[in-house]
Design a protein around this motif. Structure first.
Motif, PDB file in Angstrom:
ATOM      1  N   TRP A 120     -14.294   5.890 -12.044  1.00 33.23           N
ATOM      2  CA  TRP A 120     -14.052   4.748 -13.061  1.00 33.23           C
ATOM      3  C   TRP A 120     -12.723   5.326 -14.011  1.00 33.23           C
ATOM      4  O   TRP A 120     -11.974   4.462 -14.642  1.00 33.23           O
ATOM      5  N   LYS A 121     -12.842   6.563 -14.166  1.00 28.66           N
ATOM      6  CA  LYS A 121     -11.762   7.217 -15.094  1.00 28.66           C
ATOM      7  C   LYS A 121     -10.255   6.870 -14.232  1.00 28.66           C
ATOM      8  O   LYS A 121      -9.206   6.482 -14.923  1.00 28.66           O
ATOM      9  N   THR A 122     -10.274   6.720 -13.088  1.00 21.54           N
ATOM     10  CA  THR A 122      -9.035   6.931 -12.306  1.00 21.54           C
ATOM     11  C   THR A 122      -8.774   5.296 -12.345  1.00 21.54           C
ATOM     12  O   THR A 122      -7.570   4.729 -12.420  1.00 21.54           O
ATOM     13  N   LEU A 123      -9.838   4.557 -12.132  1.00 21.68           N
ATOM     14  CA  LEU A 123      -9.435   2.906 -12.228  1.00 21.68           C
ATOM     15  C   LEU A 123      -8.915   2.556 -13.470  1.00 21.68           C
ATOM     16  O   LEU A 123      -8.116   1.691 -13.497  1.00 21.68           O
ATOM     17  N   ALA A 124      -9.283   3.073 -14.554  1.00 23.78           N
ATOM     18  CA  ALA A 124      -8.913   2.571 -15.986  1.00 23.78           C
ATOM     19  C   ALA A 124      -7.477   3.097 -16.126  1.00 23.78           C
ATOM     20  O   ALA A 124      -6.723   2.511 -16.770  1.00 23.78           O
ATOM     21  N   GLU A 125      -7.150   4.352 -15.474  1.00 22.65           N
ATOM     22  CA  GLU A 125      -5.849   4.799 -15.733  1.00 22.65           C
ATOM     23  C   GLU A 125      -4.727   3.958 -14.937  1.00 22.65           C
ATOM     24  O   GLU A 125      -3.862   3.640 -15.630  1.00 22.65           O
ATOM     25  N   LEU A 177       0.722  -1.300   0.143  1.00 24.87           N
ATOM     26  CA  LEU A 177      -0.035   0.067   0.040  1.00 24.87           C
ATOM     27  C   LEU A 177       0.832   1.385   0.033  1.00 24.87           C
ATOM     28  O   LEU A 177       0.619   2.267  -0.675  1.00 24.87           O
ATOM     29  N   ASP A 178       1.770   1.499   0.693  1.00 23.94           N
ATOM     30  CA  ASP A 178       2.957   2.487   0.959  1.00 23.94           C
ATOM     31  C   ASP A 178       3.392   2.558  -0.554  1.00 23.94           C
ATOM     32  O   ASP A 178       3.404   3.850  -1.097  1.00 23.94           O
ATOM     33  N   ILE A 179       3.776   1.431  -1.161  1.00 24.04           N
ATOM     34  CA  ILE A 179       4.454   1.845  -2.419  1.00 24.04           C
ATOM     35  C   ILE A 179       3.469   2.422  -3.378  1.00 24.04           C
ATOM     36  O   ILE A 179       3.842   3.326  -4.413  1.00 24.04           O
ATOM     37  N   PHE A 180       2.189   1.732  -3.511  1.00 22.98           N
ATOM     38  CA  PHE A 180       1.269   2.247  -4.445  1.00 22.98           C
ATOM     39  C   PHE A 180       0.876   3.768  -4.117  1.00 22.98           C
ATOM     40  O   PHE A 180       0.738   4.469  -5.119  1.00 22.98           O
ATOM     41  N   PHE A 181       0.573   4.202  -3.133  1.00 20.16           N
ATOM     42  CA  PHE A 181       0.150   5.334  -2.862  1.00 20.16           C
ATOM     43  C   PHE A 181       1.276   6.308  -3.024  1.00 20.16           C
ATOM     44  O   PHE A 181       1.033   7.717  -3.363  1.00 20.16           O
ATOM     45  N   THR A 182       2.500   6.179  -2.591  1.00 20.40           N
ATOM     46  CA  THR A 182       3.629   7.095  -2.925  1.00 20.40           C
ATOM     47  C   THR A 182       3.931   7.221  -4.367  1.00 20.40           C
ATOM     48  O   THR A 182       4.074   8.283  -5.049  1.00 20.40           O
ATOM     49  N   LYS A 183       3.577   5.937  -4.932  1.00 17.88           N
ATOM     50  CA  LYS A 183       4.065   6.084  -6.700  1.00 17.88           C
ATOM     51  C   LYS A 183       2.647   6.822  -7.420  1.00 17.88           C
ATOM     52  O   LYS A 183       3.346   7.574  -8.132  1.00 17.88           O
ATOM     53  N   TYR A 234      -8.009   2.686  -1.977  1.00 15.65           N
ATOM     54  CA  TYR A 234      -7.609   1.198  -1.389  1.00 15.65           C
ATOM     55  C   TYR A 234      -8.031   0.376  -2.451  1.00 15.65           C
ATOM     56  O   TYR A 234      -7.341  -0.455  -2.742  1.00 15.65           O
ATOM     57  N   ILE A 235      -9.337   0.366  -2.778  1.00 19.18           N
ATOM     58  CA  ILE A 235      -9.957  -0.720  -3.607  1.00 19.18           C
ATOM     59  C   ILE A 235      -9.373  -0.773  -5.026  1.00 19.18           C
ATOM     60  O   ILE A 235      -8.949  -1.892  -5.578  1.00 19.18           O
ATOM     61  N   ILE A 236      -8.983   0.601  -5.601  1.00 14.08           N
ATOM     62  CA  ILE A 236      -8.566   0.468  -6.990  1.00 14.08           C
ATOM     63  C   ILE A 236      -6.986  -0.358  -6.795  1.00 14.08           C
ATOM     64  O   ILE A 236      -6.838  -0.925  -7.706  1.00 14.08           O
ATOM     65  N   LYS A 237      -6.333   0.155  -5.951  1.00 12.51           N
ATOM     66  CA  LYS A 237      -4.987  -0.766  -5.706  1.00 12.51           C
ATOM     67  C   LYS A 237      -5.300  -2.022  -5.433  1.00 12.51           C
ATOM     68  O   LYS A 237      -4.581  -2.897  -6.058  1.00 12.51           O
ATOM     69  N   TRP A 238      -6.365  -2.606  -4.760  1.00 14.58           N
ATOM     70  CA  TRP A 238      -6.382  -3.883  -4.596  1.00 14.58           C
ATOM     71  C   TRP A 238      -6.855  -4.641  -5.893  1.00 14.58           C
ATOM     72  O   TRP A 238      -6.364  -5.736  -6.162  1.00 14.58           O
ATOM     73  N   LEU A 239      -7.760  -4.096  -6.562  1.00 13.72           N
ATOM     74  CA  LEU A 239      -8.351  -4.556  -8.012  1.00 13.72           C
ATOM     75  C   LEU A 239      -7.218  -4.471  -8.947  1.00 13.72           C
ATOM     76  O   LEU A 239      -7.117  -5.540  -9.868  1.00 13.72           O
TER      77      LEU A 239
END
Length: 564
Positions: A293-298, A247-253, A263-268
């Protein structure tokens, strides 16, 4: 006799392969697949694929095929449930087995859409367990009733080796219901009221779909802490530190806020990074703000690029990650915008390549072939150019499908598989799986067990063969789903489809409701004079003479292509 001589060695080859497979059935999953020929197609080929013309097979993982009985009863899911409302044993291994058997290749399937496989709520909800996959408890883990991460990784790899892409069904709108074993997520994460009234935009989004259906607060970008119950679960499973580090890596990146939806976008998107799934089928789209949804797609496209760069030997094609949206009651007639009453939203402009078309079953009932085909071709090649719709005749939650009593099974195949757009075969459409089961209530009968036993019936074999012929023709010809439609003649009914895009050129001619026996048909220069052509429905070859073709066939259909 000449054809028989060719067939006998091939039959012996199949027998030898079957014997070898049977003798080694306890060995680990093999990634090699036997060579298969169906009609005039070499099923080991991977023909040109475009998402706009895909042939999708949608299955409920639990109801398709039981490949591992050891995972049938897990997580103490043993309380009495209603008929067809408990886990029945279907799993990832079962799907793998049917891929290896060549079932999907013979059916012309190039995309499999599987129901959600993330860990579901453990408890009983009324008289129902979460066999369908839409009641998430933990997005970071595969539910043991469906299988393991290792099996899922093999599944993706084997699917890709067989030229099949995978659509992963995702739910971001809500958690699973609260049960005695599954606590409510914190109020910073979910709302439990009001219930949706669908009067306008906000009464469709900032609300719960039903009682005891906690709705993720997706409109908030406020940072929240992880639920204590989820932290405790991860710690008990020995993976807390790993999940936190990820999670730390994902949100930092990404620079995204630690809000519920992110959070759910990261997990998906982890399922893309780790396994290489090719697309999402997104559930309950209109109940979430379109910018989410645009964020999820990106993020999905970024994850797919990362996976491809690390797994080039497993990449099935050079397409981007693909998103299909379930905007409930969206119709192709609405073109690009869904109307909430007080607001219209273009989901195609917010990450989606495709939307499920809830109108198709009505159009298939009311329109004749030409009206149906020309309508869809016109819309898809103008307003929705470079986008598409997914057409279906039955699904897991449509209580009024095109042919609920399975009385129009051949017509169902012909209309679904030859209509422009993406075709979605719901598991068992091809062998008339019952959609009305006595002793069930609600949508349970739509989710019956795959009727594999019916494959022994001659009527089922004939029906399946019809679906296979049309499905293979669609798979090998992107012009069917993604090309331009042109009627050649009304009586006899002949039409052409042509596709010319991205370096792919494809042209076919189709005839429906023709007379049986000898027929001579003018083809309006679809194929040049002297071209050798083959009818992929009867297997008969002929030559274009005087802008006509002559075929002596016992069928009322021709599926004509130029012979290679």
């Amino acid at each position: 006799m000449k054809n028989l001589k060719k067939t006998i060695p091939f039959l012996f080859l199949l027998i030898i392969l079957a014997c070898k497979k049977e003798s080694k059935k306890e060995e680990p999953i093999k990634l090699e697949t036997p060579k298969l020929i169906k009609g005039n197609y070499d099923l080991n080929e991977n023909p040109h694929f475009v998402w706009e013309g895909a042939n999708v097979y949608f299955l409920l993982t639990d109801r398709f095929k039981n490949g591992d009985t050891s995972n049938d009863i897990v997580l103490n899911r043993t309380k009495k449930a209603g008929k067809l409302r408990k886990f029945e044993g279907g799993d990832i291994k079962g799907i793998i087995k049917k891929i290896e058997d060549g079932y999907f290749r013979e059916l012309g399937i190039n995309v499999i859409w599987i129901s959600p496989i993330v860990e579901q709520v453990h408890g009983l909800v009324g008289d129902t367990y979460s066999f369908h996959g839409y009641w998430a408890k933990d997005w970071t883990k595969i539910d043991p009733n469906f299988g393991t991460s290792k099996e899922f990784k093999n599944f993706i790899k084997i699917a890709h080796q067989n030229g099949i892409r995978i659509l992963f069904d995702v739910v971001l709108n809500h958690t699973g219901p609260v049960t005695s074993e599954d606590p409510l997520w914190p109020y910073e994460w979910v709302r439990t009221d009001p219930k949706c009234t669908y009067d306008n935009y906000y009464s469709t989004i900032r609300c719960t779909l039903a009682q005891n259906f906690p709705d993720i607060i997706t409109e908030s970008n406020k940072e929240v802490k992880l639920p204590e119950a989820l932290i405790a679960k991860w710690k008990s499973e020995g993976r807390y530190e790993f999940e936190i580090a990820e999670l730390d890596i994902f949100f930092t990146k990404t620079g995204l806020k630690r809000s519920p939806q992110n959070y759910i976008i990261k997990w998906l998107t982890d399922y893309i990074r780790e396994f290489g799934i090719d697309g999402y089928r997104v559930d309950t789209v209109k109940h979430v703000e379109e910018n989410i949804w645009k964020t999820l797609a990106e993020q999905a496209k970024i994850a797919f690029t990362e996976w491809k760069s690390k797994n080039q030997d497993q990449v099935v094609d050079d397409n981007d990650f693909y998103l299909v949206g379930e905007v409930y009651n969206y119709s192709i007639d609405e073109k690009r915008e869904f109307n909430f009453g007080d607001r219209k939203v273009d989901y195609y402009a917010n990450g989606f390549d495709n939307l499920i078309n809830f109108q198709f079953k009505h159009d298939a009932t009311l329109l004749n072939y030409e009206e149906l085909f020309s309508k869809y071709s016109q819309i898809l090649n103008t307003t929705l150019i470079s986008k598409s719709v997914v057409n279906y005749i039955s699904s897991h939650d449509d209580s009024k499908p095109f042919d609920k009593m399975r009385r129009k099974t051949f017509e169902s195949a012909t209309k679904l598989l030859l209509t422009p757009g993406v075709s979605q075969v719901y598991y068992g459409d091809e062998i008339a799986r019952p959609l009305s089961v006595s002793g069930t209530h609600g949508d349970a009968s739509l989710r019956s067990l795959m009727n594999w036993d019916s494959m022994e019936n001659n009527e089922t074999k004939v029906l399946l063969n019809h679906w296979q012929k049309l499905g293979l023709f669609r798979k090998y010809h992107p012009a069917i789903g993604a090309g331009k439609h042109k009627m050649i003649s009304e009586l006899p009914y002949l039409f052409s489809r042509e596709y010319n895009k991205n370096g792919i050129s494809d042209k076919v001619l189709v005839g429906l409701d023709l007379s049986k026996g000898k027929k001579s048909l003018k083809i309006d220069a679809v194929f040049p004079e002297g071209t050798k052509v083959i009818d992929q429905y009867s297997g008969i070859e002929t030559v274009v003479v005087n802008d006509s073709i002559s075929i002596d066939s016992d069928f009322e259909i021709i599926l004509l292509e130029s012979k290679k």
